[in-house]
Design an enzyme around this catalytic site. Structure first.
Site, PDB file in Angstrom:
ATOM      1  CD1 TRP A  46      -1.036  -3.322  -0.259  1.00 18.13           C
ATOM      2  CD2 TRP A  46      -2.725  -4.227   0.884  1.00 18.13           C
ATOM      3  NE1 TRP A  46      -0.496  -4.168   0.687  1.00 18.13           N
ATOM      4  CE2 TRP A  46      -1.513  -4.744   1.391  1.00 18.13           C
ATOM      5  CE3 TRP A  46      -3.926  -4.663   1.446  1.00 18.13           C
ATOM      6  CZ2 TRP A  46      -1.468  -5.671   2.434  1.00 18.13           C
ATOM      7  CZ3 TRP A  46      -3.879  -5.600   2.493  1.00 18.13           C
ATOM      8  CH2 TRP A  46      -2.664  -6.086   2.966  1.00 18.13           C
ATOM      9  CE  LYS A  75      -1.544 -15.923   1.855  1.00 18.26           C
ATOM     10  NZ  LYS A  75      -0.720 -14.734   2.050  1.00 18.26           N
ATOM     11  CE1 TYR A 122       2.392  -5.514   0.042  1.00 21.16           C
ATOM     12  CE2 TYR A 122       1.886  -7.631   1.073  1.00 21.16           C
ATOM     13  CZ  TYR A 122       2.075  -6.863  -0.053  1.00 21.16           C
ATOM     14  OH  TYR A 122       1.962  -7.433  -1.286  1.00 21.16           O
ATOM     15  CG  HIS A 174      -0.693  -7.220   8.436  1.00 14.45           C
ATOM     16  ND1 HIS A 174       0.359  -6.434   8.031  1.00 14.45           N
ATOM     17  CD2 HIS A 174      -0.395  -8.475   8.030  1.00 14.45           C
ATOM     18  CE1 HIS A 174       1.249  -7.180   7.397  1.00 14.45           C
ATOM     19  NE2 HIS A 174       0.819  -8.418   7.387  1.00 14.45           N
ATOM     20  CG  HIS A 193      -1.211 -13.251   8.783  1.00 11.67           C
ATOM     21  ND1 HIS A 193      -1.114 -13.328   7.419  1.00 11.67           N
ATOM     22  CD2 HIS A 193      -0.281 -12.353   9.158  1.00 11.67           C
ATOM     23  CE1 HIS A 193      -0.167 -12.514   6.992  1.00 11.67           C
ATOM     24  NE2 HIS A 193       0.365 -11.917   8.034  1.00 11.67           N
TER      25      HIS A 193
HETATM   26  P1  M7G Z   1       2.468 -10.087   5.158  1.00 13.73           P
HETATM   27  O1  M7G Z   1       2.861 -10.870   6.345  1.00 13.73           O
HETATM   28  O2  M7G Z   1       2.838  -8.621   5.179  1.00 13.73           O
HETATM   29  O3  M7G Z   1       3.078 -10.648   3.850  1.00 13.73           O
HETATM   30  O4  M7G Z   1       0.899 -10.265   5.019  1.00 13.73           O
HETATM   31  P2  M7G Z   1       2.893 -11.948   2.976  1.00 13.73           P
HETATM   32  O5  M7G Z   1       2.040 -11.509   1.806  1.00 13.73           O
HETATM   33  O6  M7G Z   1       4.297 -12.246   2.523  1.00 13.73           O
HETATM   34  O7  M7G Z   1       2.278 -12.994   3.830  1.00 13.73           O
HETATM   35  C1  M7G Z   1       0.110  -9.488   4.199  1.00 13.73           C
HETATM   36  C2  M7G Z   1      -1.187 -10.220   3.981  1.00 13.73           C
HETATM   37  O8  M7G Z   1      -2.073  -9.370   3.279  1.00 13.73           O
HETATM   38  C3  M7G Z   1      -1.005 -11.462   3.114  1.00 13.73           C
HETATM   39  O9  M7G Z   1      -1.639 -12.566   3.733  1.00 13.73           O
HETATM   40  C4  M7G Z   1      -1.631 -11.086   1.778  1.00 13.73           C
HETATM   41  O10 M7G Z   1      -2.224 -12.189   1.122  1.00 13.73           O
HETATM   42  C5  M7G Z   1      -2.657 -10.051   2.182  1.00 13.73           C
HETATM   43  N1  M7G Z   1      -2.918  -9.057   1.141  1.00 13.73           N
HETATM   44  C6  M7G Z   1      -2.007  -8.492   0.337  1.00 13.73           C
HETATM   45  N2  M7G Z   1      -2.614  -7.590  -0.460  1.00 13.73           N
HETATM   46  C7  M7G Z   1      -1.915  -6.776  -1.451  1.00 13.73           C
HETATM   47  C8  M7G Z   1      -3.940  -7.587  -0.168  1.00 13.73           C
HETATM   48  C9  M7G Z   1      -5.062  -6.854  -0.669  1.00 13.73           C
HETATM   49  O11 M7G Z   1      -4.979  -6.005  -1.566  1.00 13.73           O
HETATM   50  N3  M7G Z   1      -6.257  -7.129  -0.077  1.00 13.73           N
HETATM   51  C10 M7G Z   1      -6.392  -8.064   0.922  1.00 13.73           C
HETATM   52  N4  M7G Z   1      -7.604  -8.276   1.418  1.00 13.73           N
HETATM   53  N5  M7G Z   1      -5.346  -8.770   1.388  1.00 13.73           N
HETATM   54  C11 M7G Z   1      -4.130  -8.525   0.855  1.00 13.73           C
END
Ligand code: M7G
Length: 332
Positions: free
Chosen positions: A170, A202, A268, A272, A274
């Site tokens: 993604w 989210k 992931y 990235h 936040h």
């Molecule tokens: P993380 O810290 O790797 O994991 O953050 P977490 O999900 O446990 O917080 C990944 C961030 O990417 C999260 O805030 C997810 O809500 C966001 N996210 C995940 N996916 C699969 C997608 C997506 O397909 N599109 C977007 N725009 N955000 C995503």
């Protein structure tokens, strides 16, 4: 490409918006290439509730959908009531379909107010097909704190994440513009110091109270905080500076009103950052997971190897395989 995909479906589009640009109104995910199309919600057979939260007004479901082939595939469906939008309050008061008195006592009374459909959105997030790791991620479980030294990272965590981590297709879809391309808020296209800023899935972008964006770096191979060295300072400074500027320009929210941080550990493993509204108690912003980007920059300025040397603390869920690895090594 049909990889495990995450599609945010607006169950009901709301009316007035505090911020109008970039909001989705359709059940079809934008961008095409990485999206999963509309999900057959009515055909979902609910297997169990993974988690629910009265405070967050959210429920996390594990369900299954029968494919044409006859196979049942797992799905995670998250249903979440969305925050109020100031602009639609007067509509809510005037256009409610029913108002039923629940109780009345002296000067106190409570009612059941039934809003019209356009004001009763339920944000619906679908992961389909979901892997066992997705089910685990959303399942409520006991958590344990881990103190991971630099050596523990090399000997325990790194080999584990190399074998186990979530697919980041993604992320590549966003960087390659095959998904969510029309949602991009800002891009610095430089291949080593550039990034894409995009609303986190989210956030439904209909109110600023729960503003949530992520900056995804173009450069591949930076898995997490642990990989960062002074070499990455230009990238991190760009994300901090340009991310704040872009959010001010598009949403009118000043940098002093933003919480800008990295997760350790992330779900992931592609670097990235936040960006959330400071007043929003976003999931994952607790001290055992969130590392403020400005502190990360300071730490790297003080010591280029800070994140290779220092012990980092994080929580693991009871049935996470990594917890078992730490336990086997006598570290948890
Ligand atoms: P993380 O810290 O790797 O994991 O953050 P977490 O999900 O446990 O917080 C990944 C961030 O990417 C999260 O805030 C997810 O809500 C966001 N996210 C995940 N996916 C699969 C997608 C997506 O397909 N599109 C977007 N725009 N955000 C995503």
């Amino acid at each position: 490409m049909r990889t495990p995909s995450a599609v945010t479906v607006m169950a009901e589009a709301t009316g007035a918006k505090r911020k109008r640009e970039g909001a989705e109104e359709s059940a079809e995910p934008p961008g095409g290439g990485g999206g999963g199309g509309s999900f057959p919600l009515a055909e979902l057979c609910v297997r169990r509730v993974l988690r629910e939260s009265a405070r967050d007004k959210a429920i996390f479901l594990h369900g299954q959908v029968n494919e044409a082939s006859g196979d049942a595939k797992d799905a995670v469906v998250i249903l979440e009531k969305t925050p109020f939008q100031e602009e639609s309050i007067s509509d809510l008061l005037k256009k409610h379909t029913r108002l039923k008195l629940q109780m009345s006592n002296d000067i106190y009374s409570t009612y059941h107010l039934y809003p019209p459909p356009q004001l009763s959105e339920i944000k619906t997030t679908v992961v389909y097909p979901a892997t066992e790791k997705h089910l685990q991620k959303y399942l409520r479980q006991e958590v344990y704190l881990i103190r991971e030294t630099g050596e523990d990272y090399k000997n325990i965590t790194l080999p584990f994440i190399q074998s186990q981590s979530f697919s980041i297709q993604w992320v590549y879809n966003i960087l390659e513009k095959t998904a969510e391309a029309d949602r991009i808020i800002h891009e610095n296209p430089d291949s080593s110091n550039g990034f894409v800023l995009i609303p986190d899935f989210k956030w439904n972008q209909k109110q600023l109270d729960d503003l949530y964006l992520i900056a995804i770096c173009h450069r591949r191979g930076i898995k997490s905080l642990r990989d960062l060295t002074a070499e990455h300072l230009p990238l991190l400074r760009n994300i901090l500076q340009e991310g704040k500027e872009a959010i001010l320009k598009r949403f009118g929210v000043a940098g002093s009103q933003l919480r800008i941080y990295l997760h350790y550990q992330p779900s992931y493993f592609h670097l990235h950052v936040h960006f959330t509204a400071l007043s929003y108690d976003a999931p994952g912003c607790s001290v055992e997971r969130a590392h403020l980007l400005s502190d990360v920059i300071d730490n790297l300025e003080l010591d280029p190897q800070y994140y290779q040397k220092h012990t980092l603390t994080f929580a693991l869920r009871a049935d996470e395989a990594l917890l078992k690895k730490f336990q086997e090594a006598g570290k948890a």
